[in-house]
Structures are given as structure tokens and as C-alpha cells.
Design an enzyme around this catalytic site. Structure first.
Site, short mmCIF file in Angstrom:
data_model
loop_
_atom_site.label_atom_id
_atom_site.label_comp_id
_atom_site.label_asym_id
_atom_site.label_seq_id
_atom_site.Cartn_x
_atom_site.Cartn_y
_atom_site.Cartn_z
N LYS A 73 11.56 -10.36 3.63
CA LYS A 73 11.12 -8.78 3.47
C LYS A 73 10.52 -8.32 4.73
O LYS A 73 10.52 -7.23 5.28
CB LYS A 73 10.02 -8.56 2.56
CG LYS A 73 9.63 -7.38 2.19
CD LYS A 73 9.07 -6.75 1.01
CE LYS A 73 8.79 -5.45 1.05
NZ LYS A 73 8.21 -4.71 -0.27
N HIS A 82 15.42 0.37 -12.48
CA HIS A 82 14.21 1.31 -12.78
C HIS A 82 14.94 2.30 -14.02
O HIS A 82 14.06 2.76 -14.97
CB HIS A 82 14.40 2.27 -11.48
CG HIS A 82 13.45 1.77 -10.41
ND1 HIS A 82 13.76 2.06 -9.15
CD2 HIS A 82 12.61 0.85 -10.47
CE1 HIS A 82 12.49 1.46 -8.59
NE2 HIS A 82 12.21 0.60 -9.22
N ASN A 126 16.14 -2.39 -2.53
CA ASN A 126 16.29 -1.77 -3.75
C ASN A 126 17.58 -2.18 -4.30
O ASN A 126 17.89 -1.68 -5.52
CB ASN A 126 16.39 -0.14 -3.48
CG ASN A 126 15.32 0.51 -2.97
OD1 ASN A 126 14.02 -0.07 -3.06
ND2 ASN A 126 15.46 1.34 -2.33
N LYS A 165 3.85 0.15 1.39
CA LYS A 165 3.95 1.21 0.40
C LYS A 165 2.93 1.15 -0.56
O LYS A 165 2.69 0.12 -1.10
CB LYS A 165 5.06 0.87 -0.50
CG LYS A 165 6.63 1.59 0.50
CD LYS A 165 7.59 1.40 -0.27
CE LYS A 165 9.04 1.95 0.41
NZ LYS A 165 10.49 1.88 -0.69
N ARG A 178 -10.20 9.29 5.18
CA ARG A 178 -9.09 9.58 5.98
C ARG A 178 -8.43 8.09 6.47
O ARG A 178 -7.68 7.93 7.41
CB ARG A 178 -9.23 10.21 7.19
CG ARG A 178 -9.59 11.68 6.75
CD ARG A 178 -9.19 12.64 7.79
NE ARG A 178 -9.51 14.07 7.32
CZ ARG A 178 -10.93 14.77 7.67
NH1 ARG A 178 -11.69 13.92 8.04
NH2 ARG A 178 -10.97 15.66 6.88
N ARG A 217 15.83 -0.78 4.92
CA ARG A 217 14.93 -1.15 3.87
C ARG A 217 15.44 -0.98 2.43
O ARG A 217 14.98 -1.20 1.47
CB ARG A 217 13.61 -0.47 4.17
CG ARG A 217 12.70 -0.85 3.22
CD ARG A 217 11.13 -0.52 3.83
NE ARG A 217 10.16 -1.16 2.95
CZ ARG A 217 8.78 -0.85 3.05
NH1 ARG A 217 8.28 -0.37 4.16
NH2 ARG A 217 7.83 -1.38 1.84
N HIS A 274 9.16 -5.19 -14.90
CA HIS A 274 10.11 -4.75 -13.53
C HIS A 274 10.97 -5.75 -13.01
O HIS A 274 11.99 -5.35 -12.97
CB HIS A 274 8.97 -4.46 -12.53
CG HIS A 274 9.69 -4.03 -11.33
ND1 HIS A 274 10.19 -2.84 -11.08
CD2 HIS A 274 9.76 -4.54 -10.14
CE1 HIS A 274 10.78 -2.81 -9.74
NE2 HIS A 274 10.64 -3.81 -9.37
N GLU A 296 11.67 3.39 5.60
CA GLU A 296 13.07 3.10 4.74
C GLU A 296 13.93 4.55 5.06
O GLU A 296 14.10 5.37 4.27
CB GLU A 296 12.54 3.38 3.15
CG GLU A 296 13.67 2.79 2.41
CD GLU A 296 13.44 2.80 0.66
OE1 GLU A 296 12.32 2.31 0.68
OE2 GLU A 296 14.20 3.13 0.13
N HIS A 340 17.70 -2.31 -8.19
CA HIS A 340 16.65 -1.48 -8.68
C HIS A 340 17.06 0.06 -9.43
O HIS A 340 16.55 0.43 -10.04
CB HIS A 340 15.63 -1.00 -7.77
CG HIS A 340 14.71 -2.52 -7.52
ND1 HIS A 340 15.24 -3.51 -6.98
CD2 HIS A 340 13.26 -2.45 -7.44
CE1 HIS A 340 14.25 -4.46 -7.02
NE2 HIS A 340 13.01 -3.86 -7.23
N GLU A 350 12.53 -11.05 -7.76
CA GLU A 350 12.46 -10.50 -6.47
C GLU A 350 12.68 -11.57 -5.41
O GLU A 350 13.03 -11.34 -4.54
CB GLU A 350 11.16 -9.85 -6.21
CG GLU A 350 10.86 -8.60 -7.17
CD GLU A 350 11.49 -7.34 -7.19
OE1 GLU A 350 12.25 -7.34 -6.26
OE2 GLU A 350 10.99 -6.47 -7.71
#
Ligand SMILES: NC(=O)c1ccc[n+]([C@@H]2O[C@H](COP(=O)([O-])OP(=O)(O)OC[C@H]3O[C@@H](n4cnc5c(N)ncnc54)[C@H](O)[C@@H]3O)[C@@H](O)[C@H]2O)c1
Ligand SMILES: [Zn+2]
Length: 378
Positions: free
Chosen positions: A238, A263, A256, A155, A133, A252, A277, A248, A259, A197
Site C-alpha cells: 500500500k 461497495h 479499489n 484518507k 485548520r 491508487r 466491508h 488517487e 470494491h 484486504e
């Protein structure tokens, strides 16, 4: 330690704080920090046993330095090695890692060390966030992308047949230690992809940083000390955004930037190494600037400046540069709609009012985006 790096004077690491109340942590950035990681762990997380999760490539290049440092600090550890690449962000790899942690009789006080790029960080972080957990984990990022982006913010997750990053948890690391010298072994293409980035941080909210990058990018690629400065600036940017919006629900989303297009291009290219990426993000940022100009939010000169810088660095800036081609406006629109959820014919995009001035636009007409993409692909 490599001969070249041992000749350089040691400097104290740069520290960036991520303020998240009881989940706050530090990011340490510096050359050859990997040789002192055992000492940092003994100080910050005393009496814990470690489970190193890494990939084969990183293990081959750098694992002996990490384990030497743990041995020196008398820290017990096990090592779990997964194959390199996006394929390891899978249920199968997650099972392998969790089974290995349980096999090693990992306990609540023990710590997972994520030693690798974004793939290892996302996978190991997810395993740490769920086994027993949730146990603590430390990010030891070894790619530029991981040092400035994926190791910060908590994340974690894996991919499914339905898409990327669809299963995961928010699980913040106990600290992040980024050895900027470890990037010396990174292939140039991977380094550049991570650089997209770094540039993104300037483009969304730090115009002075972008100007600094325009004159200093060669030194950033070459190494000490500009590389540390760039990593630290990107981490600060960041960290500030994550501190303001951990989950987010607002600001936040600015991270993106580039992106939505990126993506869609990555998914269309097929995650087979044809388009990394960061390369997709590079083209995506140029498209986001172009769309912003088309909608009258920024000046065409801003678009030219962004293209010029990314080209200098060696990043792709146009869809036509992606090897193999085969991109189709309708397919890209479909992928973007999936990613962003169209509501009443409108898409949400991160757009810009100029360099360093990104904003969330919730009402971009699908038709305008389609027309814009058709123009770009002519
Ligand atoms: N969690 C987040 O917030 C977040 C943010 C951005 C990206 N990501 C994820 O990050 C992943 C991409 O990360 P990445 O670009 O680091 O890819 P990666 O982890 O696959 O690393 C790229 C390649 O470089 C190799 N490598 C790593 N370090 C090296 C070194 N020092 N020397 C030589 N080779 C080295 C790896 O073995 C791999 O082959 C994607 O899955 C993406 O979804 C996550
Ligand atoms: Zn990204």
C-alpha cells in the site's frame, strides 16, 4: 500485557516507510508495541499533549495499556470515547470529537491519537485535519483492516445520507504504530474481513505474496511472527502505491480492486452488520476475477485458485452466502453506476490479467456486467 504475549521474546519492530516528501512517515509493526507508544511519541513528537480518540469496545479491551504507556513517558492526555461501529462516522460524532478537542484547549502543537479500527481512524483523522485548520495525528490501528489499509495513505472522512466517505480530507498521519498482538481480541469474523484486504494486496500486484499466503494463512491468524510479516508486506504494497499516487489520480485506484462490486453489495445489504466491508470485498474480488475471465483477460483456473483460498480462510465468495439474501441485479447495477459514473454505457473496473496482475479497465460495457451478475445470481 497478557500472560500469553509476555512469554514471547521481544523483537525490534518492523518499519515500513511511506515516502511522500515533506509528508513522509513510518509505519512500525510489532507485538506489544502499544506498551512502548509513550516512548515513541516522546521521541518523535516531543512536548506535545495528546488527545486519544477511541471507541467503547477498544477502550474496554486496551485503553489502560495505552494510558499506562503515556503515563510512564510523562505525557499529558485527554480521552474521547465514541460508540463502536460505522454509525460513528457521522456529522454528530465529528461534532462531539471536535467540541471535546476544543474543550480540552487543544493547541497547534498537540496531537490526536486515533486508537481503534477504520471507523475511529477516519473520524479522528478528519477531526485532526480540520480542527484549528489541521493538527498532527498518529494512527494506532487496532483491527487488521486498519493496520493494513485504512491507517495508511491519509484518507479520512465520514458518511452522509448520500453515501459513504463523501465528506473528508486527505491528512497524512505523523506515524503509524501497529501492535499485531492487539488483534488477539478481535472477533474472528472481523479478523477475516481484514484478511480480505491482505489477500487483495497479493492479488493486485504481488503474486509471490499471494502464494505465501496460500501456505501461511493459518500462521497469520495464529499470530507471531507470520502475522507481522503479512501486515508488513501488505503495508509495503500500500505504501508503494500511495507514494506513487497520493491523491488517487491513477495507480491508487488499483486498491479499489473488488470494491466496485463490494461497495454495491454493502450498500444493498444496508451497513447493519449483515455484510462486513471485507466480506463484501472478498465476494467482490471473486466477481472481479470472474468478470476478467468472462472478458478473456484471465484464466478460469485463476478464479478457482482465488475462490479456494478465500474459502479456506472462512470468507464468503458468493452473493448467495450473504445472510438474508434479497439482492437484485438492477439494484446492484444502479449502485455501481452511482459509485463509478457510467460514461457512454461503459464502466471503469479494476480487472486482472492473472493473480497479481491488476489493471484499470475504463471500457467495460454495462450490458456485459449485467449479464455476468445475472449468471452469478442464478
Ligand atoms: N481511510 C481509508 O483509506 C480506509 C480504507 C479502508 C476502509 N476504511 C474505513 O474503515 C472502516 C472499517 O474499519 P474496521 O473494519 O476497522 O471497522 P471498525 O473500526 O468499526 O472496527 C470493527 C469492530 O471491531 C472493534 N474493535 C476494534 N479493534 C478491536 C480489538 N483490538 N479487539 C476487539 N474489538 C475491536 C470495534 O469496536 C468495532 O466494533 C469503514 O468505515 C471504511 O470505510 C477507510
Ligand atoms: Zn477496502
Amino acid at each position: 500485557m497478557s500472560a500469553a504475549s509476555s512469554d514471547l521474546p521481544r523483537r525490534p519492530p518492523t518499519s515500513v516507510h511511506v515516502e511522500l516528501g515533506s509528508r513522509s512517515y513510518d509505519i512500525l509493526i510489532g507485538r506489544d508495541l502499544i506498551d512502548t507508544v509513550g516512548h515513541e511519541l516522546a521521541q518523535r513528537l516531543p512536548k506535545a499533549r495528546m488527545a486519544i480518540v477511541t471507541d467503547e469496545t477498544v477502550a474496554e479491551h486496551h485503553l489502560n495499556r495505552l494510558t499506562a504507556s503515556l503515563d510512564f513517558a510523562d505525557i499529558e492526555y485527554v480521552t474521547i470515547v465514541v460508540p463502536p461501529g460505522e454509525g460513528s462516522k457521522s456529522f454528530a460524532a465529528l461534532e462531539t470529537v471536535i467540541e471535546a478537542l476544543l474543550e480540552a484547549r487543544i493547541e497547534r502543537n498537540d496531537v490526536v491519537l486515533a486508537f481503534g479500527g477504520g471507523v475511529v481512524g477516519d473520524l479522528a483523522g478528519f477531526a485532526a485535519g480540520t480542527v484549528l485548520r489541521g493538527i498532527r495525528f498518529v494512527q494506532l490501528p487496532t483491527t487488521l483492516l486498519a493496520q493494513v489499509d485504512s491507517s495508511i495513505g491519509g484518507k479520512t472522512g465520514i458518511n452522509t445520507t448520500h453515501g459513504k466517505n463523501l465528506v473528508g480530507v486527505f491528512h497524512q498521519p505523523s506515524f503509524v504504530l501497529s501492535d499485531s498482538g492487539i488483534l488477539d481480541s478481535l472477533p474472528e469474523r472481523e479478523f477475516n474481513a481484514g484478511y480480505a484486504e491482505v489477500a487483495k494486496c497479493g492479488l493486485i500486484g504481488a503474486p509471490d505474496f499471494f502464494t505465501w499466503l496460500e501456505s501461511n494463512w493459518r500462521a497469520v491468524a495464529a499470530g507471531w511472527p507470520e502475522r507481522e510479516q503479512a501486515i508488513a508486506s501488505a503495508c509495503r504494497a500500500k505504501a508503494a502505491i500511495v507514494a506513487a499516487d497520493e491523491r488517487e489520480s491513477g495507480v491508487r485506484a488499483l486498491l479499489n480492486f473488488g470494491h466496485t462490486f463490494g461497495h454495491a453489495l454493502e450498500a444493498s445489504a444496508g451497513y447493519n452488520g449483515r455484510l462486513l466491508h471485507g466480506e463484501g470485498v472478498s465476494i467482490g474480488m471473486v466477481l472481479a476475477f470472474g468478470l476478467s475471465a468472462k472478458l478473456g483477460h484471465c484464466k478460469p483456473e485463476d478464479v478457482k485458485r482465488v475462490v479456494a483460498h478465500l474459502k479456506d480462510v472462512g470468507l464468503p465468495t458468493r452473493i448467495s452466502e450473504i445472510p438474508g439474501g434479497g439482492f437484485d441485479v438492477d439494484a446492484l447495477m444502479g449502485l455501481m453506476a452511482q459509485d463509478k459514473k457510467v460514461s457512454r454505457g461503459k464502466l471503469t473496473f479494476i480487472l486482472v490479467k492473472g493473480i497479481g496482475r491488476a489493471f484499470i479497465a475504463k471500457d467495460v460495457p454495462v450490458e456485459t456486467v449485467k449479464e455476468f451478475l445475472s449468471e452469478q445470481m442464478r
